[in-house]
Motif scaffolding. Structure first.
Motif, PDB file in Angstrom:
ATOM      1  N   TYR A 115      -8.755  -1.339  14.945  1.00  0.00           N
ATOM      2  CA  TYR A 115      -9.174  -0.897  13.611  1.00  0.00           C
ATOM      3  C   TYR A 115     -10.644  -1.243  13.357  1.00  0.00           C
ATOM      4  CZ  TYR A 115      -9.297  -0.655   8.491  1.00  0.00           C
ATOM      5  OH  TYR A 115      -9.631  -0.365   7.192  1.00  0.00           O
ATOM      6  N   ARG A 153      -0.576   8.491   3.574  1.00  0.00           N
ATOM      7  CA  ARG A 153      -1.982   8.103   3.463  1.00  0.00           C
ATOM      8  C   ARG A 153      -2.894   9.234   3.918  1.00  0.00           C
ATOM      9  NH1 ARG A 153      -3.794   2.577   4.187  1.00  0.00           N
ATOM     10  NH2 ARG A 153      -5.912   2.469   3.393  1.00  0.00           N
ATOM     11  N   LEU A 154      -2.474   9.945   4.961  1.00  0.00           N
ATOM     12  CA  LEU A 154      -3.278  11.062   5.469  1.00  0.00           C
ATOM     13  C   LEU A 154      -3.192  12.291   4.566  1.00  0.00           C
ATOM     14  CD1 LEU A 154      -2.452  10.828   9.290  1.00  0.00           C
ATOM     15  CD2 LEU A 154      -4.611  10.221   8.184  1.00  0.00           C
ATOM     16  N   ASP A 164      -9.307   9.468  10.333  1.00  0.00           N
ATOM     17  CA  ASP A 164      -7.849   9.574  10.301  1.00  0.00           C
ATOM     18  C   ASP A 164      -7.188   8.442  11.090  1.00  0.00           C
ATOM     19  OD1 ASP A 164      -7.980  11.832   8.719  1.00  0.00           O
ATOM     20  OD2 ASP A 164      -7.766  13.233  10.399  1.00  0.00           O
ATOM     21  N   LEU A 217      -1.730  10.180  17.109  1.00  0.00           N
ATOM     22  CA  LEU A 217      -1.999  10.848  15.838  1.00  0.00           C
ATOM     23  C   LEU A 217      -1.505  12.294  15.877  1.00  0.00           C
ATOM     24  CD1 LEU A 217      -3.317  10.654  13.008  1.00  0.00           C
ATOM     25  CD2 LEU A 217      -5.447  11.423  14.073  1.00  0.00           C
ATOM     26  N   ALA A 266      -4.651   5.702   9.549  1.00  0.00           N
ATOM     27  CA  ALA A 266      -3.314   5.502  10.121  1.00  0.00           C
ATOM     28  C   ALA A 266      -3.089   4.034  10.464  1.00  0.00           C
ATOM     29  CB  ALA A 266      -3.139   6.388  11.358  1.00  0.00           C
ATOM     30  N   ASP A 312       6.914   9.125   5.755  1.00  0.00           N
ATOM     31  CA  ASP A 312       6.201   8.147   6.578  1.00  0.00           C
ATOM     32  C   ASP A 312       4.964   7.649   5.827  1.00  0.00           C
ATOM     33  OD1 ASP A 312       4.051   7.309   8.554  1.00  0.00           O
ATOM     34  OD2 ASP A 312       5.763   7.536   9.909  1.00  0.00           O
ATOM     35  N   VAL A 358       2.183   6.414   6.843  1.00  0.00           N
ATOM     36  CA  VAL A 358       0.916   6.864   7.438  1.00  0.00           C
ATOM     37  C   VAL A 358       0.619   8.294   7.004  1.00  0.00           C
ATOM     38  CG1 VAL A 358      -0.306   7.396   9.578  1.00  0.00           C
ATOM     39  CG2 VAL A 358       1.041   5.296   9.405  1.00  0.00           C
ATOM     40  N   SER A 403      -2.913   1.872   7.374  1.00  0.00           N
ATOM     41  CA  SER A 403      -1.628   2.009   6.700  1.00  0.00           C
ATOM     42  C   SER A 403      -0.574   1.133   7.370  1.00  0.00           C
ATOM     43  CB  SER A 403      -1.198   3.471   6.713  1.00  0.00           C
ATOM     44  OG  SER A 403       0.039   3.624   6.092  1.00  0.00           O
ATOM     45  N   ARG A 404      -0.556   1.136   8.700  1.00  0.00           N
ATOM     46  CA  ARG A 404       0.407   0.301   9.435  1.00  0.00           C
ATOM     47  C   ARG A 404       0.138  -1.189   9.206  1.00  0.00           C
ATOM     48  NH1 ARG A 404       3.921   4.042   9.826  1.00  0.00           N
ATOM     49  NH2 ARG A 404       3.899   5.391  11.625  1.00  0.00           N
TER      50      ARG A 404
END
Length: 200
Positions: free
Chosen positions: A184, A68-69, A148, A32, A152, A63, A65, A155-156
């Protein structure tokens, strides 16, 4: 206590972790950090005021991810029916991002670093693992980092809603996404128990 946070007297939380769990969380937190990237002060260490006056990016990251962040503050302009409204949303989001993203990145970076440092401070106690004890402030940093990390990974895995999460439980073992799905779900359990320790 294994795998779940429990409250500590006077605030804070504790969780028992074995060496494998420590390694997984640390590795994800380092990944991260690499994704978020260095801060402006790291780019210009000779100028202590550089970070105060540095503008952030005005365009959303490419990206998924990072998108999303660091989402757009004014929603998705693509979903806006009127071209003029969509253009206004883009302009507002761009301006907002320029003044806030550096601080948001710094906060997420600090949270992930707090996780790495607290795990590095642990001394392994054999097969039984160790108990990680966090202060109230450290617990909040961990909570931010766990959130976070889940964003991440989600999102993947293309998780966008609760229905997607329900499907994860039914993935066959041979699915290549299975290890990431397990991480996850496990991080979600940790996050949930940490939230409950912080509630009054």
């Amino acid at each position: 206590m294994p795998g779940t946070f429990e409250p500590l007297p006077g605030g804070g939380a504790a969780v028992a972790l074995d060496d494998v769990e420590i390694s997984i969380i640390r590795s994800l937190a380092v990944q991260l950090l690499e994704l978020i990237g260095p801060g402006p002060a790291e780019d210009a260490p000779d100028d202590p005021l550089a970070e105060l006056f540095a503008d952030g990016p005005s365009e959303p990251p490419s990206d998924p991810v990072l998108k999303r962040l660091f989402p757009d503050a004014y929603g998705d302009p693509e979903g806006t029916p009127q071209a003029k409204e969509a253009e206004e949303q883009r302009a507002y989001s761009s301006e907002f991002r320029r003044y806030t993203e550096n601080d948001l990145r710094a906060g997420k970076r600090d949270n992930a670093l707090a996780v790495v440092r607290s795990l590095d401070a642990l001394r392994s106690a054999g097969d039984d693992g160790v108990v990680l004890k966090l202060s109230a402030d450290e617990s909040r940093q961990w909570l931010g980092a766990l959130n976070d990390l889940r964003l991440a990974i989600g999102s993947r895995l293309d998780i966008t809603d609760e229905e997607d999460t329900d499907l994860l439980y039914r993935l066959p073992d041979e699915d290549p996404r299975k290890p990431m799905v397990m991480a996850y779900l496990w991080l979600g359990g940790l996050q949930e128990t940490l939230v409950s320790t912080l509630m009054p």
